[in-house]
Structures are given as C-alpha cells and as structure tokens.
Design a protein around this motif. Structure first.
Motif, PDB file in Angstrom:
ATOM      1  N   ARG A 251      12.695  47.533  45.392  1.00 31.87           N
ATOM      2  CA  ARG A 251      12.293  46.138  45.618  1.00 31.87           C
ATOM      3  C   ARG A 251      13.165  45.558  46.719  1.00 31.87           C
ATOM      4  N   ILE A 252      12.562  44.809  47.580  1.00 33.37           N
ATOM      5  CA  ILE A 252      13.294  44.163  48.651  1.00 33.37           C
ATOM      6  C   ILE A 252      13.192  42.675  48.401  1.00 33.37           C
ATOM      7  N   ILE A 253      14.342  42.030  48.222  1.00 30.74           N
ATOM      8  CA  ILE A 253      14.323  40.621  47.826  1.00 30.74           C
ATOM      9  C   ILE A 253      15.211  39.778  48.739  1.00 30.74           C
ATOM     10  N   GLU A 254      14.997  38.473  48.684  1.00 30.28           N
ATOM     11  CA  GLU A 254      15.756  37.531  49.502  1.00 30.28           C
ATOM     12  C   GLU A 254      17.203  37.388  49.012  1.00 30.28           C
ATOM     13  N   ASP A 255      18.055  36.929  49.918  1.00 30.47           N
ATOM     14  CA  ASP A 255      19.436  36.569  49.565  1.00 30.47           C
ATOM     15  C   ASP A 255      19.393  35.247  48.801  1.00 30.47           C
TER      16      ASP A 255
ATOM     17  N   ARG B   6      16.802  34.834  42.485  1.00 28.87           N
ATOM     18  CA  ARG B   6      15.986  36.047  42.605  1.00 28.87           C
ATOM     19  C   ARG B   6      16.808  37.299  42.295  1.00 28.87           C
TER      20      ARG B   6
END
Lengths: 246, 246
Positions: A44-48, A52
């Motif tokens: 999964r690629i998530i925001e800083d 989240r």
C-alpha cells in the motif's frame, strides 16, 4: 493463498503518490520475500498523514505475519512515521539511548544536532535495526519493521532483519518468452494451468525492439514441477507455430 | 486531507508484487490526478486473486470518490479482473455487444477468437471505455474505472475518461534543490512549514553524480503562495551557508 508467512509493504510518501519519485523498494522487497519463502501479499502506498499511517499500520499488522514500512524516518518535519507508529501501538515515543550512541559514534563532534537526534526516536519497547550506512536506525515493534525510504539504506537494513524472518521454501520462478500473441495461446495455456494447478502461470505481453511477444512466468516452490511445466510450455509454443525467443 | 475528490489506484498483478515488473501506472495517474485537482490518496498493489480483488474494490469504492484499477483484463486465464469486479458488484458478467463490435472492426476476419472475445466481457450495466490502441475496452461501473496494465493503452484510456472526472483546482508543485543536508535545514524548514501551513513541503535527500543534497518540493493549489514560499526557501538556503543548485 498459502498457509505460509504473508507480508505487506506500506510505502509512506506523498512523493510516490504524486508520481514525482519512482518507488524502487517494492521490487527489492518482493524479490527478497520470494527468496525467503514469504508471500508478499500486498503493498500500500499512503500519504504522509498521521491518521492514515495509524489506520493502515493497525489494519495490516492484524492481517499479516509481517508488515514492512518504508519512508518518513528522516530528520525533517515531514518525517512522521516513527511518531505515527508509536501512536498506532499506543506507546510513547522515546529517544533510544543505543540509537543516540550509534549516531554519536558516526557524527563528528558537535554534528549530532537536535534535528538529527529526532532520528533516534522510536516507540517505547521497540528493537533497533542497525543502519550500517549512516547510523540512524530503523526499528521493529512486534511484527512491524520500520525502514527508511532511501533504497541503499533500506536494502542494508532488510538484509540485517532477513535472517530473523520465518519463511518457507523459496518461491522459484522461470520465464519463457515467445513470439506468439496472448490470444493465440490462451486456450492451451488455460489447459496447462489446470493440469499444473500448483504452479502459477502468468502471461505478460511485451513490445520490445519493435516486436510483440508474450512472457510466460511460472512460479512454484517445486523445482521439478517448474522444469516439467517449462518443457510443456515450450512444446505448446512450437505446436502453435511460434518459437521460444530471448 | 482536502474536501476535494479523493482517488485510489488498485494495481492488480502478481508480477508487480514479485518485483519482476516495475509498475509505471502509478506515476502517470499520480501526475494526472494532480493536474485534474484530484487527490490520489492511496494506491494498493494486490495479487491476482478473486477474493482479494473483491474485498479491496468493495472497501475502496466505499472510501473514495474514484477508484482506478489497472491490470488483469487481457485474454488469458490469469486475467480475472473483470469477473472479480462483476462479483464485487453482484452483477452478471456479460459479453457487451458494443465491445464485440469494436473488436470485430479491429481484427481481420476470423481473428476474433474465443480467447479475444473474453476481453468483451464486462459486468452487466457497466459503461465501456474505448481503447484507441487495440480495441479491447476498459469499463466503468459506478465510481470504479477498470483499465489495462499496459502503460500505453492505460494512458490512452485515462485521457478519455479524464474529462468526466470531477476535480478541483490543479495541484501545483515547485522544487528547489540545494547542496545542504536535511539536518542542517530541518529547524528552519519546520518554521517555514508552520508559517505556510497551506503549502505542503516535502524534503527528499538525494545522491547524484557523487554529490549529496536535498530536494525541497512544495505543493499547493495557490501559485502566489508557492512563489512566495519559494523565495523564502531560497533565502533560507543561502542564510544557512548553502546554495541552490540544478
């Protein structure tokens, strides 16, 4: 899905989501998990973003044997991974004395600034993962391994933890390229996949140097089955009027 | 997190998780979402596995304004995306007459084989997305857009749907590279981030041609604020004894 260890990679970084930075860590960890006999089941690629990160880490650590995170453990304001993971585990963020010592050894006198000391902060009770490149450590807390985003350092740390991960037989793979189109071989391929249900066959069209073709990738933990299916696929290609290339 | 449209990309493909194939679609969709004023909030990379696809699509379509999927809509046995998405929506998988017609126009007589016709199958009620490259369409069902994995075709289809997506002001970005280390500027940078809370500042160390440095990336929808902060960051770099490079 197998009964073996399953892992998830969480890539933390606005710069990857914006398309500005091409992630290279997934490919490395994916290859190494295959070798270690661990199934990398998801990334999964998530925001800083603290909320989240907390939600994603808590969801994934309950689902998977191992969770790896990359990114966000540097010295600047946008590096919020360590604090977010402390929050996910309801732990305090502490300055780890061993991390301070390792960094004190690494930096010249007077250069271990307050900003750099931020990189010694980990959730209380976490174990450090040594950084043989630039001292500032990663850490492990339960089944979550927190690694940096810089590929060279991430890889060095991954090698350090890899001995401690419980895997199964390595996943082996072989690929066979041919000059046939996917559609031409689809039916025969589906038949072979049914016969060799224990080997996953992937079919990937390519366009290289002006030529179309298909790469067939077989994945299995059984070398003999892989070799046997490889011969069957080669025969299939020839029977359909194509040839094996590359 | 903004109030604007939020999107999620689901990359379906064992070959990406195994590290064999480097995904290029995230970078493209990330850049285009910025231009369209849509926040790409997350990307997930999952296995070619029906249960996982169904669960992931159903979770994400409830969370996000838009869900894009890439991969798994070709003619072979491992292309299970369309059937899995039909299942996620509890719809039947049907052979869409318009898709058959488009493919019939594209292929020479007798070449529209049963394997290729599999690419005309979509969930009942889905709208087709034209494929100007090789005829076999993608499709849209509610807020889910199902696209192929081959970058060139994916991009052509994305451009076709992009006019229909509801975005806000485009996200703008500027970057400033300097020869300073991250730690040196961390404190001043945190201060500027506080003053310019409406502009996200990312700090990314790099090592290029034997030189270390940091890329500062500013992101905002307000060009004037971006320009103003850009000048402040340049001054900051000079005040700290560094220089702007590149």
């Amino acid at each position: 899905m197998s009964e073996d260890s399953q892992a998830c990679l969480i890539i933390i970084g606005d710069e990857v989501l914006s398309g500005r930075t091409q992630d290279l860590n997934l490919a490395y960890i994916g290859r190494r998990c295959d070798e270690l006999g661990i199934t990398l089941a998801e990334a999964r690629i998530i925001e800083d973003d603290e909320d989240r990160i907390v939600a994603c880490v808590n969801e994934c650590r309950a689902l998977y044997t191992y969770v790896f995170t990359t990114g966000g453990i540097g010295p600047t304001h946008d590096d919020i991974t360590s604090a977010s993971i402390a929050k996910a585990f309801s732990r305090k963020l502490i300055r780890h004395p061993d991390a301070v010592e390792a960094m004190d050894d690494y930096y010249d006198t007077g250069m271990l600034t307050e900003a750099r000391l931020k990189m010694a902060e980990v959730p209380e009770g976490a174990s450090l993962i040594d950084n043989p490149v630039s001292a500032a450590p990663g850490f492990q807390i339960e089944n979550v391994y927190v690694l940096p985003g810089v590929p060279m350092i991430m890889q060095a740390m991954f090698e350090i933890i890899s001995d401690t991960l419980q895997g199964g037989e390595p996943m082996l793979s072989e690929s066979i390229a041919s000059n046939l189109g996917e559609s031409v071989m689809a039916q025969a391929l589906a038949g072979l996949q049914q016969q060799y249900a224990d080997v996953a066959i992937g079919s990937y069209p390519y366009f290289k140097k002006g030529k179309l073709g298909v790469n067939l990738v077989m994945r299995s933990r059984d070398a003999a089955r892989l070799a046997e299916l490889g011969r069957r696929l080669q025969s299939m290609i020839v029977d359909l009027g194509g040839e094996v290339v590359g």
